[in-house]
Design an enzyme around this catalytic site. Structure first.
Site, PDB file in Angstrom:
ATOM      1  N   ASN A  44       0.805  -1.234   0.000  1.00 35.36           N
ATOM      2  CA  ASN A  44       0.000   0.000   0.000  1.00 35.36           C
ATOM      3  C   ASN A  44       0.833   1.277   0.000  1.00 35.36           C
ATOM      4  O   ASN A  44       0.374   2.309  -0.473  1.00 35.36           O
ATOM      5  CB  ASN A  44      -1.024  -0.008   1.141  1.00 35.36           C
ATOM      6  CG  ASN A  44      -0.389  -0.069   2.499  1.00 35.36           C
ATOM      7  OD1 ASN A  44       0.756  -0.471   2.634  1.00 35.36           O
ATOM      8  ND2 ASN A  44      -1.116   0.324   3.520  1.00 35.36           N
ATOM      9  N   GLU A 104       4.428  -3.893  12.473  1.00 37.22           N
ATOM     10  CA  GLU A 104       3.420  -2.846  12.265  1.00 37.22           C
ATOM     11  C   GLU A 104       2.273  -3.524  11.538  1.00 37.22           C
ATOM     12  O   GLU A 104       2.362  -3.806  10.340  1.00 37.22           O
ATOM     13  CB  GLU A 104       4.055  -1.706  11.475  1.00 37.22           C
ATOM     14  CG  GLU A 104       3.338  -0.391  11.655  1.00 37.22           C
ATOM     15  CD  GLU A 104       2.265  -0.197  10.616  1.00 37.22           C
ATOM     16  OE1 GLU A 104       1.106  -0.588  10.913  1.00 37.22           O
ATOM     17  OE2 GLU A 104       2.561   0.296   9.532  1.00 37.22           O
ATOM     18  N   CYS A 151      -3.275   1.399   6.741  1.00 39.20           N
ATOM     19  CA  CYS A 151      -3.577   0.778   8.037  1.00 39.20           C
ATOM     20  C   CYS A 151      -4.052   1.808   9.050  1.00 39.20           C
ATOM     21  O   CYS A 151      -4.566   1.440  10.095  1.00 39.20           O
ATOM     22  CB  CYS A 151      -2.388  -0.008   8.549  1.00 39.20           C
ATOM     23  SG  CYS A 151      -0.882   0.920   8.448  1.00 39.20           S
ATOM     24  N   GLU A 206       8.129   3.305  14.513  1.00 38.06           N
ATOM     25  CA  GLU A 206       8.944   3.644  13.339  1.00 38.06           C
ATOM     26  C   GLU A 206       8.921   5.146  13.126  1.00 38.06           C
ATOM     27  O   GLU A 206       7.995   5.839  13.537  1.00 38.06           O
ATOM     28  CB  GLU A 206       8.394   2.932  12.108  1.00 38.06           C
ATOM     29  CG  GLU A 206       8.523   1.438  12.235  1.00 38.06           C
ATOM     30  CD  GLU A 206       8.240   0.705  10.927  1.00 38.06           C
ATOM     31  OE1 GLU A 206       7.349   1.114  10.165  1.00 38.06           O
ATOM     32  OE2 GLU A 206       8.952  -0.272  10.666  1.00 38.06           O
TER      33      GLU A 206
END
Ligand code: ADP
Length: 500
Positions: free
Chosen positions: A170, A271, A305, A480
């Site tokens: 994505n 993640e 997400c 991150e």
């Protein structure tokens, strides 16, 4: 989904991938390699179904080769002074900016997102290399005061070693640099397995890393088909020379990788999926809430997400909010080929993605949800879906229970703040959460009580290179970006000096 009617691809093929950065081989130890059995897999333009190129289909053998190359390169990269690592990352960043248009074209071709969003992704992706070129020089340890007179204590920061990195489709570029920037800044070397739908961005980045002078073996890329992903993933998660695994993708795949990593107790960053609540309280500025909802939900056609997945709207303003959002959707959202002017909604990535949106809508409507807008595949052709708005959604419906990852906005009505928090926190994942309110006390309360890693208060877009990205519960482990992201690639070593 069985029995689903697949529309034909209707889009004319406007996709053309710029040849200068188009690579189809694996990048291992600084060289371009075919897979040992010459296997390849096709990369398709999701808007047209056109095959863009065939890419080397690596297996465990190539993957082991890449890990060995990374392990060898680590021996020297870890000792390269941080200022030199910083300069190399900066060169890589400069090259990304120089080639931003070609890199964005590659993203639109393999992922489908509109050109404007693809350019935005490149700026965001390059930003991680810039940020970590700066952070590379700011890895500090500590001198610790101890009670013994004859001792001194230090905490040193050292790179963990070879990192295996697995990324999704994505954000074909940004999910790579967010991890690789931090890893390389810390002194780690990496083996990257990009998503099978979007390997071309990872390989274009390899070409630019090469041009930037990143030493051979520091950044390796092993593309592979979906069929080979489990075998390649097993090597990446179990090879004795790998110290660290960083993954972005579905919670289901994350759990498989965690199990594999457990045997040799590797460091992990995960993640994973989200199920973001977007709460609109009675006190909200409704125009801002509707605009925030549109941006948060429909960016990348809902395939992020951190996309809002459940709109929880307080009773008093429910009707007004639904009206405003549906008017904005009609005005602002234009479905079509991402290369075409004015398009805001590209195709979904593949059939599986379309099936999931369709399944969630059918389930909700069959249980009494009201279709306010959309609700069917778009005339633009296969993989395109109309932006959809549902009201009268209940917590029992599938779309309120799991991540849709597509252009569906379901609205659930609530009465009290307590009720909204309870619904929001009922998920077993917790990545992002958003709410709109103009009551300062409520803002503090809700921001603190939402069980998520990231909160947008009166803001629908929160990702930023400088800020920590990550989730709680089953949305993952670690952070991150930001100053915290580099810690995922560093060990703390305590050194005790005695007899002083
Ligand atoms: P999606 O279903 O959206 O493709 P995944 O979590 O399955 O999400 O995919 C994210 C990444 O994980 C991709 O690079 C994919 O190839 C990879 N992947 C999927 N299954 C495995 C596996 N068993 N081992 C290693 N990587 C995997």
């Amino acid at each position: 989904m069985s029995g689903i009617l697949r529309l034909p691809y209707r889009m004319a093929s406007t996709s053309s991938v710029p040849a200068a950065l188009l690579r189809s081989a694996a990048y291992v130890g600084g060289s371009w390699l075919q897979s040992s059995d010459s296997a390849t897999f096709p990369v398709l333009d999701p808007a047209t179904g056109t095959e863009l190129v065939k890419v080397a289909d690596c297996g465990p053998r190539e993957c082991r080769e890449a890990v060995n190359a990374a392990a060898k390169a680590f021996q020297s990269w870890k000792d390269v002074p941080s200022k030199e690592r910083s300069i190399l990352l900066r060169k890589w960043y400069d090259l990304m900016i120089q080639h931003k248009d070609e890199l964005a074209r590659i993203i639109t071709a393999e992922n489908g997102k509109p050109t404007k969003e693809a350019l935005g992704e490149i700026a965001y992706a390059a930003g991680f290399l810039e940020w970590y070129s700066e952070e590379a020089r700011r890895i500090y340890g500590d001198v610790i005061s101890v009670p013994m007179k004859d001792r001194r204590a230090l905490a040193l920061k050292q790179p963990v070693g070879v990192a295996s990195i697995i990324t999704p489709w994505n954000f074909p570029s940004a999910m790579i640099t967010r991890k690789v920037g931090a890893a390389l800044a810390a002194g780690c070397t990496v083996v990257m397995k990009p998503a099978e739908d979007t390997p071309l961005s990872a390989l274009a980045l390899a070409e630019l890393a090469h041009q930037a002078g990143i030493p051979a073996g520091v950044y390796n890329v092993v593309p592979c088909s979906r069929e080979k992903a489990p075998a390649v993933g097993e090597v990446l998660c179990t090879h004795p020379s790998v110290a660290k695994i960083s993954f972005t993708g579905s919670t289901a795949t994350g759990k498989i990788l965690l199990r594999l990593a457990a045997d040799s107790v590797k460091r992990v960053s995960m993640e994973l999926g989200g199920h973001a609540p977007f709460i609109v309280f009675d006190s909200a500025d409704l125009d801002k809430a509707a605009a925030g909802a549109l941006a948060c939900k429909f960016r990348n056609s809902g395939q992020t997400c951190v996309s809002a997945n459940r709109f929880l709207v307080q009773k008093g303003i429910q009707d007004a909010f639904v009206k405003k959002l549906s008017a904005l959707m009609a005005k602002e959202l234009h479905v079509g080929n991402g290369f075409d002017e004015g398009v805001t909604q590209g195709p979904l990535i593949n059939d599986r993605a379309v099936d999931k949106v369709e399944r969630h809508i059918k389930d909700a409507v069959s249980q009494g949800a009201r279709l306010v807008a959309g609700g069917k595949p778009s005339d633009a052709g296969r993989n395109f879906y109309e932006p959809t708005l549902l009201s009268n959604v209940t917590t029992q419906m599938l779309c309120a229970k799991e991540e849709t990852f597509g252009p569906l906005a379901p609205v659930i009505e609530f009465d009290t703040e307590e009720e909204a928090i309870a619904i929001a926190n009922s998920a077993n994942v917790g990545l992002a959460g958003y709410f709109y309110s103009q009551d300062p006390a409520q803002i503090w309360r809700v921001a603190e009580r939402l069980e998520v890693g990231m909160v947008g208060v009166n803001e629908g877009l929160l990702s930023s290179v400088e800020c920590p990205f990550g989730g709680v519960k089953q949305s993952g482990i670690g952070r991150e970006g930001s100053k915290y992201g580099i810690d995922e690639y560093l060990e703390v070593k305590y050194v005790c000096f005695g007899g002083l």
